[in-house]
Design a protein around this motif. Structure first.
Motif, PDB file in Angstrom:
ATOM      1  N   HIS A  66       0.835  -1.206   0.000  1.00  0.00           N
ATOM      2  CA  HIS A  66       0.000   0.000   0.000  1.00  0.00           C
ATOM      3  C   HIS A  66       0.872   1.259   0.000  1.00  0.00           C
ATOM      4  O   HIS A  66       0.594   2.223  -0.725  1.00  0.00           O
ATOM      5  CB  HIS A  66      -0.932  -0.020   1.214  1.00  0.00           C
ATOM      6  N   LYS A 123      -2.795  10.290   4.051  1.00  0.00           N
ATOM      7  CA  LYS A 123      -3.952   9.394   4.057  1.00  0.00           C
ATOM      8  C   LYS A 123      -3.518   7.955   3.788  1.00  0.00           C
ATOM      9  O   LYS A 123      -4.015   7.029   4.427  1.00  0.00           O
ATOM     10  CB  LYS A 123      -4.989   9.837   3.031  1.00  0.00           C
ATOM     11  N   ALA A 124      -2.585   7.769   2.863  1.00  0.00           N
ATOM     12  CA  ALA A 124      -2.095   6.423   2.555  1.00  0.00           C
ATOM     13  C   ALA A 124      -1.393   5.807   3.770  1.00  0.00           C
ATOM     14  O   ALA A 124      -1.550   4.610   4.042  1.00  0.00           O
ATOM     15  CB  ALA A 124      -1.141   6.468   1.370  1.00  0.00           C
ATOM     16  N   GLN A 127      -4.052   4.758   6.204  1.00  0.00           N
ATOM     17  CA  GLN A 127      -4.697   3.545   5.694  1.00  0.00           C
ATOM     18  C   GLN A 127      -3.806   2.325   5.907  1.00  0.00           C
ATOM     19  O   GLN A 127      -4.292   1.260   6.302  1.00  0.00           O
ATOM     20  CB  GLN A 127      -5.025   3.700   4.208  1.00  0.00           C
ATOM     21  N   THR A 129      -1.629   1.949   8.240  1.00  0.00           N
ATOM     22  CA  THR A 129      -1.678   1.661   9.678  1.00  0.00           C
ATOM     23  C   THR A 129      -2.945   0.889  10.019  1.00  0.00           C
ATOM     24  O   THR A 129      -2.912  -0.076  10.792  1.00  0.00           O
ATOM     25  CB  THR A 129      -1.607   2.970  10.489  1.00  0.00           C
ATOM     26  N   LEU A 130      -4.063   1.287   9.446  1.00  0.00           N
ATOM     27  CA  LEU A 130      -5.318   0.574   9.684  1.00  0.00           C
ATOM     28  C   LEU A 130      -5.272  -0.848   9.123  1.00  0.00           C
ATOM     29  O   LEU A 130      -5.833  -1.779   9.719  1.00  0.00           O
ATOM     30  CB  LEU A 130      -6.492   1.350   9.100  1.00  0.00           C
ATOM     31  N   ILE A 131      -4.584  -1.025   8.010  1.00  0.00           N
ATOM     32  CA  ILE A 131      -4.410  -2.366   7.444  1.00  0.00           C
ATOM     33  C   ILE A 131      -3.634  -3.241   8.425  1.00  0.00           C
ATOM     34  O   ILE A 131      -4.016  -4.376   8.699  1.00  0.00           O
ATOM     35  CB  ILE A 131      -3.696  -2.303   6.077  1.00  0.00           C
TER      36      ILE A 131
END
Length: 154
Positions: A66, A123-124, A127, A129-131
């Protein structure tokens, strides 16, 4: 009972990203397997260890993919992570998120000289981190499920 508390603390640690959650979950199951003994307990521990190991590898692969897609360097994430840790102590709890996001945005703004590109990179990074949180949590929940099932067989 204490093993359950350790596992719960580990699951919370994965979501909050303050404690080494997967280590707590696996450590709790290891302690349970040692004190319970028997083939069943060690099978449960083995399943838990494999689930957490697969999740640890998968999180790096998926988040890295990502981040490469968004062209955010690893150094930016590392500095953001360090800033987040510092922020956690400066502004308890929410400082982790604020300093992480702020550091990534500032580094990417300095690197790219464009606010919209810097915000896209930020934002990436969030994201990614959330992944990692999702994948770690999935592995730890599989390990926890194996432990709960193991409780019935031991």
């Amino acid at each position: 009972m204490l093993v359950g508390v350790a596992i719960l603390a580990g699951l919370i640690g994965i979501v909050v990203q303050v404690l080494p959650g997967a280590v707590l979950v696996l450590g709790g199951i290891l302690v349970w397997a040692i004190f319970t003994g028997g083939v069943e307990a060690w099978v449960v521990f083995s399943i838990a260890a494999v689930a957490i190991a697969v999740a640890e590898v998968a999180q790096w692969i998926l988040a890295g993919k990502h981040m490469r897609k968004a062209k955010v360097p690893v150094l930016t994430l590392a500095v953001g992570g360090i800033a987040g840790i510092i922020g956690f102590f400066v502004v308890p709890v929410i400082g982790l998120f604020l300093f992480f996001v702020g550091a990534i945005f500032l580094l990417e703004w300095a690197r790219r000289r464009d606010v919209s590109l810097a915000w896209g990179a930020t934002k990436a990074a969030v994201q990614a981190t959330l992944i990692t949180i999702g994948v770690q949590l999935a592995g730890a929940l599989i390990a926890t499920g194996a432990w709960v099932i193991g409780l019935f067989f031991t």
